[in-house]
Design a protein around this motif. Structure first.
Motif, PDB file in Angstrom:
ATOM      1  N   UNK A  31     -33.340 -28.123 -12.940  1.00 57.14           N
ATOM      2  CA  UNK A  31     -33.749 -29.235 -13.781  1.00 57.14           C
ATOM      3  C   UNK A  31     -35.250 -29.285 -13.995  1.00 57.14           C
ATOM      4  N   UNK A  32     -36.002 -28.778 -13.037  1.00 55.25           N
ATOM      5  CA  UNK A  32     -37.457 -28.871 -13.180  1.00 55.25           C
ATOM      6  C   UNK A  32     -37.991 -27.883 -14.204  1.00 55.25           C
ATOM      7  N   UNK A  33     -37.197 -26.816 -14.510  1.00 63.00           N
ATOM      8  CA  UNK A  33     -37.711 -25.811 -15.437  1.00 63.00           C
ATOM      9  C   UNK A  33     -37.110 -25.930 -16.825  1.00 63.00           C
ATOM     10  N   UNK A  34     -36.401 -27.030 -17.111  1.00 64.58           N
ATOM     11  CA  UNK A  34     -35.799 -27.188 -18.423  1.00 64.58           C
ATOM     12  C   UNK A  34     -36.864 -27.534 -19.444  1.00 64.58           C
ATOM     13  N   UNK A  49     -41.633 -22.752 -19.585  1.00 64.11           N
ATOM     14  CA  UNK A  49     -40.377 -23.281 -19.056  1.00 64.11           C
ATOM     15  C   UNK A  49     -39.201 -22.747 -19.861  1.00 64.11           C
ATOM     16  N   UNK A  50     -39.351 -22.672 -21.201  1.00 61.37           N
ATOM     17  CA  UNK A  50     -38.269 -22.165 -22.049  1.00 61.37           C
ATOM     18  C   UNK A  50     -37.981 -20.706 -21.733  1.00 61.37           C
ATOM     19  N   UNK A  51     -39.036 -19.925 -21.545  1.00 65.72           N
ATOM     20  CA  UNK A  51     -38.853 -18.507 -21.220  1.00 65.72           C
ATOM     21  C   UNK A  51     -38.181 -18.367 -19.859  1.00 65.72           C
ATOM     22  N   UNK A  52     -38.594 -19.209 -18.922  1.00 70.46           N
ATOM     23  CA  UNK A  52     -37.956 -19.190 -17.591  1.00 70.46           C
ATOM     24  C   UNK A  52     -36.477 -19.533 -17.682  1.00 70.46           C
ATOM     25  N   UNK A  53     -36.161 -20.525 -18.533  1.00 73.85           N
ATOM     26  CA  UNK A  53     -34.751 -20.890 -18.717  1.00 73.85           C
ATOM     27  C   UNK A  53     -33.957 -19.739 -19.323  1.00 73.85           C
ATOM     28  N   UNK A  54     -34.549 -19.076 -20.324  1.00 77.63           N
ATOM     29  CA  UNK A  54     -33.851 -17.958 -20.950  1.00 77.63           C
ATOM     30  C   UNK A  54     -33.641 -16.820 -19.957  1.00 77.63           C
ATOM     31  N   UNK A  55     -34.623 -16.572 -19.118  1.00 79.30           N
ATOM     32  CA  UNK A  55     -34.489 -15.521 -18.115  1.00 79.30           C
ATOM     33  C   UNK A  55     -33.356 -15.851 -17.146  1.00 79.30           C
ATOM     34  N   UNK A  56     -33.325 -17.090 -16.704  1.00 76.51           N
ATOM     35  CA  UNK A  56     -32.259 -17.501 -15.800  1.00 76.51           C
ATOM     36  C   UNK A  56     -30.904 -17.422 -16.490  1.00 76.51           C
ATOM     37  N   UNK A  57     -30.856 -17.837 -17.739  1.00 76.52           N
ATOM     38  CA  UNK A  57     -29.603 -17.788 -18.496  1.00 76.52           C
ATOM     39  C   UNK A  57     -29.122 -16.348 -18.628  1.00 76.52           C
ATOM     40  N   UNK A  58     -30.037 -15.404 -18.910  1.00 75.72           N
ATOM     41  CA  UNK A  58     -29.660 -13.996 -19.000  1.00 75.72           C
ATOM     42  C   UNK A  58     -29.116 -13.483 -17.686  1.00 75.72           C
ATOM     43  N   UNK A  59     -29.751 -13.870 -16.571  1.00 75.02           N
ATOM     44  CA  UNK A  59     -29.280 -13.440 -15.250  1.00 75.02           C
ATOM     45  C   UNK A  59     -27.891 -14.010 -14.983  1.00 75.02           C
TER      46      UNK A  59
END
Length: 190
Positions: A31-34, A49-59
């Motif tokens: 939630x903190x990186x959304x 934060x968006x790039x971090x979310x996309x990276x997590x989503x890809x993983x």
């Protein structure tokens, strides 16, 4: 057609099991990186934060694909609904179990607080009894002092009466002596 439906059911079952295992493992966007997490965040922070979310989503997608390749099970709708119901019931049981543990901790805390309160009450009662005994002792001391004072006052009154009586006796004797000396002076002058 039936096989396609089974494949869809199998993919849905695998997705459900992977999402529940991902939830249990804490996988997923934090939630903190959304995006838009902080209202006053700068544009660069939001992009990061968006790039971090996309990276997590890809993983997560890769993890889901690997899980589907290994554990994909094809079931019909009835079995899938029963499995979903069992999973919901398992989650409910886990939540209820956590609540029971929470209530047990609260009960233990309440029992400890009650024990402390009983101990404090006993201590207060003991202190009150000690204070009452001290009051009784002081009262007896005051009564004894009053009796002694009363006896001393009676002795002083008796001595005062004795002194007054002796003074009156002295005055009588002085009067007798004056009378006798005035007679002696009057008799010797004749």
């Amino acid at each position: 057609m039936a096989q396609t439906q089974r494949e869809k059911s199998g993919v849905a079952a695998a997705a459900t099991s992977s999402s529940s295992s991902a939830d249990a493992a804490g996988v997923g966007p934090s939630p903190s990186s959304q995006v838009g997490a902080g209202a006053g965040a700068s544009g660069g922070d939001r992009w990061g934060a968006a790039i971090g979310n996309l990276t997590e989503l890809g993983a997560n997608v890769e993890s889901l694909q690997k899980l589907l390749e290994k554990k994909a099970v094809f079931v019909d709708d009835d079995i899938f609904s029963k499995a979903s119901l069992a999973a919901d019931q398992a989650r409910t049981i886990k939540i209820l179990d956590q609540r029971v543990h929470s209530l047990e901790r609260e009960l233990d805390a309440a029992i400890s607080a009650a024990a402390r309160a009983r101990t404090e009450k006993r201590q207060a009662e003991a202190a009150q009894r000690a204070a009452e005994l001290r009051v009784q002792e002081v009262t007896k001391e005051l009564e004894n002092t009053a009796k002694v004072f009363k006896l001393h006052m009676e002795e002083l009154r008796a001595k005062q009466e004795e002194i007054a009586k002796k003074e009156s006796d002295i005055k009588v004797l002085e009067a007798i002596i004056r009378t006798l000396s005035s007679k002696d002076d009057g008799g010797s002058s004749e």
